[in-house]
Design a protein around this motif. Structure first.
Motif, PDB file in Angstrom:
ATOM      1  N   GLU A  34      -1.181   5.152   2.959  1.00 13.62           N
ATOM      2  CA  GLU A  34      -0.104   4.323   2.408  1.00 13.62           C
ATOM      3  C   GLU A  34       0.505   4.973   1.169  1.00 13.62           C
ATOM      4  O   GLU A  34       1.713   4.876   0.949  1.00 13.62           O
ATOM      5  N   THR A  35      -0.322   5.616   0.359  1.00  7.78           N
ATOM      6  CA  THR A  35       0.164   6.300  -0.844  1.00  7.78           C
ATOM      7  C   THR A  35       1.159   7.391  -0.490  1.00  7.78           C
ATOM      8  O   THR A  35       2.249   7.458  -1.061  1.00  7.78           O
ATOM      9  N   PHE A  36       0.784   8.246   0.451  1.00  4.00           N
ATOM     10  CA  PHE A  36       1.687   9.333   0.835  1.00  4.00           C
ATOM     11  C   PHE A  36       2.944   8.811   1.520  1.00  4.00           C
ATOM     12  O   PHE A  36       4.042   9.320   1.288  1.00  4.00           O
ATOM     13  N   LEU A  37       2.825   7.774   2.329  1.00  2.00           N
ATOM     14  CA  LEU A  37       4.012   7.185   2.952  1.00  2.00           C
ATOM     15  C   LEU A  37       4.951   6.606   1.898  1.00  2.00           C
ATOM     16  O   LEU A  37       6.167   6.831   1.938  1.00  2.00           O
ATOM     17  N   ALA A  38       4.395   5.861   0.970  1.00  2.00           N
ATOM     18  CA  ALA A  38       5.211   5.275  -0.097  1.00  2.00           C
ATOM     19  C   ALA A  38       5.871   6.358  -0.941  1.00  2.00           C
ATOM     20  O   ALA A  38       7.037   6.240  -1.323  1.00  2.00           O
ATOM     21  N   ALA A  39       5.146   7.415  -1.222  1.00  2.00           N
ATOM     22  CA  ALA A  39       5.702   8.511  -2.023  1.00  2.00           C
ATOM     23  C   ALA A  39       6.884   9.165  -1.307  1.00  2.00           C
ATOM     24  O   ALA A  39       7.926   9.408  -1.925  1.00  2.00           O
ATOM     25  N   PHE A  40       6.726   9.419  -0.030  1.00  2.01           N
ATOM     26  CA  PHE A  40       7.816  10.070   0.686  1.00  2.01           C
ATOM     27  C   PHE A  40       9.016   9.152   0.858  1.00  2.01           C
ATOM     28  O   PHE A  40      10.159   9.609   0.822  1.00  2.01           O
ATOM     29  N   LYS A  41       8.786   7.865   1.000  1.00  2.00           N
ATOM     30  CA  LYS A  41       9.897   6.919   1.086  1.00  2.00           C
ATOM     31  C   LYS A  41      10.656   6.846  -0.233  1.00  2.00           C
ATOM     32  O   LYS A  41      11.847   6.565  -0.254  1.00  2.00           O
ATOM     33  N   SER A  42       9.981   7.092  -1.342  1.00  2.00           N
ATOM     34  CA  SER A  42      10.593   6.972  -2.670  1.00  2.00           C
ATOM     35  C   SER A  42      10.913   8.318  -3.305  1.00  2.00           C
ATOM     36  O   SER A  42      11.274   8.369  -4.479  1.00  2.00           O
TER      37      SER A  42
END
Length: 79
Positions: A34-42
């Motif tokens: 979830e951390t990496f997904l959130a980072a790439f989305k932002s």
């Protein structure tokens, strides 16, 4: 390739943070994803100062905290 390099570089530290905050290996892995997904989305909003590591740490800590809180809430409701 950039994603793989980013994950390889930051994964061990972020996993350690997630595991310490959740106390569960599987949950820590979920938080890490979830951390990496959130980072790439932002990523477009990311300011490169001071660096990427503190930004990723913050995302991980927030997600792990929310996850741990939800788990604690479910546990107390089932008791």
């Amino acid at each position: 390739a950039a994603y793989a390099a980013l994950v390889r570089l930051h994964r061990p530290r972020l996993y350690g943070i997630a595991y310490r905050l959740t106390g569960d290996r599987e949950t820590a892995e979920d938080v890490l994803q979830e951390t990496f997904l959130a980072a790439f989305k932002s990523m477009e909003r990311f300011e490169p100062k001071p660096s990427l590591a503190p930004w990723l740490n913050t995302i991980c800590v927030r997600l792990a905290g929310r996850t741990a809180s939800r788990r604690a809430s479910r546990t107390s409701k089932n008791a």
